[in-house]
Design a protein around this motif. Structure first.
Motif, mmCIF file in Angstrom:
data_model
loop_
_atom_site.group_PDB
_atom_site.id
_atom_site.type_symbol
_atom_site.label_atom_id
_atom_site.label_comp_id
_atom_site.label_asym_id
_atom_site.label_seq_id
_atom_site.Cartn_x
_atom_site.Cartn_y
_atom_site.Cartn_z
ATOM 1 N N GLU A 1 27.911 43.090 37.576
ATOM 2 C CA GLU A 1 28.444 44.276 36.899
ATOM 3 C C GLU A 1 29.376 43.891 35.756
ATOM 4 O O GLU A 1 29.333 44.492 34.677
ATOM 5 C CB GLU A 1 29.164 45.179 37.907
ATOM 6 C CG GLU A 1 28.212 45.900 38.845
ATOM 7 C CD GLU A 1 28.749 47.247 39.261
ATOM 8 O OE1 GLU A 1 29.390 47.933 38.425
ATOM 9 O OE2 GLU A 1 28.515 47.629 40.425
ATOM 10 N N GLY B 1 23.337 44.230 39.439
ATOM 11 C CA GLY B 1 24.676 44.476 38.920
ATOM 12 C C GLY B 1 24.676 44.613 37.408
ATOM 13 O O GLY B 1 25.303 45.522 36.851
ATOM 14 N N LEU C 1 38.400 38.146 39.067
ATOM 15 C CA LEU C 1 37.127 37.972 39.757
ATOM 16 C C LEU C 1 36.601 36.552 39.552
ATOM 17 O O LEU C 1 36.017 35.960 40.474
ATOM 18 C CB LEU C 1 36.115 39.000 39.249
ATOM 19 C CG LEU C 1 34.760 39.017 39.951
ATOM 20 C CD1 LEU C 1 34.913 39.365 41.436
ATOM 21 C CD2 LEU C 1 33.805 40.006 39.276
ATOM 22 N N ARG D 1 29.143 42.068 42.081
ATOM 23 C CA ARG D 1 30.301 42.420 41.252
ATOM 24 C C ARG D 1 30.335 41.592 39.970
ATOM 25 O O ARG D 1 30.685 42.109 38.901
ATOM 26 C CB ARG D 1 31.595 42.227 42.057
ATOM 27 C CG ARG D 1 31.815 43.290 43.124
ATOM 28 C CD ARG D 1 33.182 43.148 43.754
ATOM 29 N NE ARG D 1 33.253 42.049 44.687
ATOM 30 C CZ ARG D 1 34.301 41.237 44.837
ATOM 31 N NH1 ARG D 1 35.383 41.412 44.079
ATOM 32 N NH2 ARG D 1 34.303 40.278 45.726
#
Length: 690
Positions: free
Chosen positions: A103, A154, A323, A100
């Motif tokens: 990404e 990612g 995040l 993640r």
């Protein structure tokens, strides 16, 4: 240039048409970066103020360029999301989280005009003194492989090419431009290269060569590394570019397998063109390099982007910042705890937060990986936000009596210690600026910064602060928070404190994450991705100024185990506020894969993450082997009382040894272990006959 469609045959045909139409000079120009020094000067010598053209690009034929950005802890452009450093994220052992994060890096790179990312750094931590330890994941190649695959794939999901670096054996900073690493075949292929291969096999399309030499030749012009191994043995079909400045030293680097010289045609350009025209380098070498560059570029251009729009509003947006905080929470490693943590908030009226590092912005080094975040919440600010300004007492090492008074007046004490960009990181000589000074300031700075560490403990002033605060606290909880890129020795002071938490460089939300960890809103769940010694002499020899060094099979937990040395904290060590049990280990072979599974139960009173390490003990008859070797790992999140079966699929190649250019699977009886750390005295064990 119109995109040719995403079918490989269509892309290949378009590449051949471009090669047929381009002149030799245009092809050679695609093999170098362009405009870096001019842009760097215009931007006040601040690194990454704009994307850097890093190869490709032929305007006459509509060929796009490669636009490069670092970096390992976030996109080194604009005001991007600043994640915890790579070593911190390595401590999470969370492959899904790292995917993640990759990404987000891909999205933010693309939103800021970049299509080539230098974020995937997987050089092994051979010694904790290495200045750029913070940019890599740890000491183990399997751990590096899994985390590097997650980050790289990612990034590439959003039409940004990921480059894996530094190929290869780059584990010393100060002498990186000239040191010669001498290594034998087994050590090279079994320890220092397998994670690069796994990452490239997963589809990562670019490699950055290292500055150093290997067995007498610079990596950027090393035929065995770049052609024999990378292309010949591994079948890599992407492109290789040099590191920035001094990455290649002669035109023959092109024939050796380097495709792009960065950041400018200092060694190539007209010199490479002249070498081809003089018959010293075959024209086919140039075509081959351009074919690799163009094929990768056109494939990226032809792919459909997952998002309809990559606007700058995505950069450091609330979801990305959240995040970063999640990563900081999952990365922190609780090294010791006598029960002082988590703090009881109801009884915590006053908290002493001590140490200069508690209040300064300290997210990592000031080199090429620096991220200039829109905000950085440091420990003091995060704790004040959580508890209220009136609950916080402060002090630091510059005034020990005042710090001791704060400790005496508080219900508990938090002391933040460790390192900054002055003590470790990319080595920045005093005559250049990679962003460590603001734009418009003088090019020369007062002193050099970063580089390798020769002292693995805390500085004397921080030791004095710990002792003064611990004495004044008179039995009240004293928690030390370590901010550093790798191992810090604790032998001098660990017996004087209640708990030790290592947060590494925790990124833009590190202070908020720390508050949640200390107050028990989340449980620490990180595990050490390296070994912390009791004695610095237990590590391999390390000299930052060395001209030549020998690398062998033995470093990290393998060296400690082989030599019977007991570390202070083994690889994989990390405490929790919960308790976990493991049972029912299962192992089966299916073709060239091992399927490993174990049941994990949370026996504690709060939800928490747990990391299972799967290790192998080989027969070791054909050749000396690591006593225990990591072959896979998994992280699982469990509610109180919850049980889950964790399964890992590991390639059988992780058990093989190298011999005279061949890979051998040693026959015999193996022991497969499910452990909590590399020194776990009570592992679950299953037999495996191969």
């Amino acid at each position: 240039m119109l995109a040719p469609g995403n079918h490989p045959d269509a892309i290949a045909a378009q590449v051949e048409r471009l090669l047929a139409e381009a002149t030799l000079a245009e092809k050679v120009a695609m093999m170098s970066g362009k405009g870096f020094f001019k842009a760097f000067a215009e931007d006040g010598r601040v690194w990454a103020a704009r994307p850097y053209r890093a190869g490709g690009g032929l305007e006459r034929l509509g060929v796009p360029a490669l636009w490069f950005t670092d970096g390992p802890r976030g996109v080194a452009r604009g005001q991007s999301t600043c994640f915890p450093c790579t070593m911190a994220r390595g401590a999470s052992f969370d492959v899904g989280l790292e995917r993640r994060i990759g990404e987000v890096m891909g999205i933010e790179a693309r939103a800021q005009g970049c299509n080539l990312s230098g974020a995937v750094c997987v050089n092994l931590l051979r010694h904790p003194g290495w200045g750029r330890a913070q940019e890599t994941y740890g000491e183990d190649p399997v751990h590096q492989a899994e985390m590097g695959i997650a980050l790289g794939t990612g990034i590439q999901a959003h039409k940004v090419i990921a480059t894996v670096k530094h190929f290869a054996l780059n584990s010393i900073e100060n002498s990186r431009f000239y040191v010669n690493v001498v290594i034998d075949e087994r050590s090279l292929h079994e320890v220092y290269l397998p994670h690069f291969r796994e990452i490239l096999d997963a589809g990562i399309k670019s490699v950055m060569s290292a500055y150093n030499k290997v067995n007498g030749e610079f990596c950027g012009q090393h035929h065995e590394l770049l052609t024999g191994i990378l292309r010949g043995e591994w079948g890599f079909d992407g492109f290789v570019h040099s590191d920035w400045v001094k990455g290649v030293h002669a035109p023959y680097g092109a024939a050796a397998g380097l495709d792009v010289e960065n950041p400018e045609p200092l060694v190539w350009g007209r010199h490479l063109l002249a070498a081809v025209e003089a018959g010293q380098i075959a024209p086919a070498v140039i075509d081959t390099a351009c074919r690799r560059i163009l094929t990768t570029l056109l494939a990226v251009e032809a792919a459909e982007a997952p998002l309809a729009d990559y606007g700058e509003d995505l950069v450091s947006c609330p979801a990305h910042v959240a995040l970063a905080r999640e990563a900081a929470e999952k990365s922190a490693v609780l090294l010791e705890n006598d029960g002082a943590l988590p703090f009881d908030r109801a009884r915590l009226r006053r908290l002493a937060v001590l140490g200069r590092l508690a209040g300064i912005e300290n997210t990592g080094d000031f080199g090429s990986s620096r991220v200039r975040a829109r905000h950085v919440v440091m420990p003091l600010a995060g704790l004040a936000e959580a508890l209220g300004e009136g609950a916080i007492l402060t002090g630091d090492e510059s005034d020990l009596p005042a710090a001791a008074a704060a400790a005496a007046a508080a219900d508990a004490v938090v002391i933040v210690v460790g390192t900054t960009a002055d003590e470790e990181g990319e080595y920045i000589p005093g005559d250049i600026n990679l962003g460590q000074e603001a734009a418009g300031q003088a090019a020369r700075v007062a002193r050099s910064r970063g580089g390798d560490r020769t002292h693995l403990g805390l500085p004397a002033a921080q030791l004095a602060l710990i002792r003064a605060a611990a004495a004044a606290a008179a039995g009240k909880p004293v928690v030390v928070v370590i901010v550093a890129g790798s191992a810090i020795m604790v032998e001098e002071w660990r017996g004087e404190v209640s708990a030790i938490l290592q947060t590494f460089y925790a990124g833009m939300e590190g202070g908020r994450a720390l508050a949640r960890l200390l107050l028990g809103e989340v449980s620490p769940s990180g595990r050490l991705p390296f070994t912390v010694a009791r004695d610095a002499g237990d590590y391999p020899p390390f000299d930052p100024a060395v001209d030549e060094v020998v690398y062998d099979l033995w470093h990290g937990y393998a060296k400690f185990s082989r030599e019977g040395k007991k570390p202070r904290y083994p690889f994989g060590h990390g405490l929790s506020y919960a308790r976990f049990s493991q049972r029912a280990l299962g192992v089966r072979r299916q073709g060239d894969r091992l399927h490993l599974q174990v049941a994990v139960r949370n026996d504690g009173a709060m939800a928490a993450g747990h990391v299972v390490l799967f290790m192998a003990e080989a027969p070791g008859v054909l050749a000396p082997r690591w006593p225990r070797k990591l072959i896979g790992f998994a992280r699982v999140e469990l509610a109180p009382g919850e049980t889950r079966v964790v399964e890992v699929v590991a390639p059988i190649s992780r058990l093989m040894i190298r011999d005279a250019g061949r890979w051998l699977l040693e026959p015999g009886d193996y022991r497969i272990l499910a452990v909590r750390n590399a020194d776990d005295p009570a592992p679950l064990v299953a037999g495996l006959r191969l």
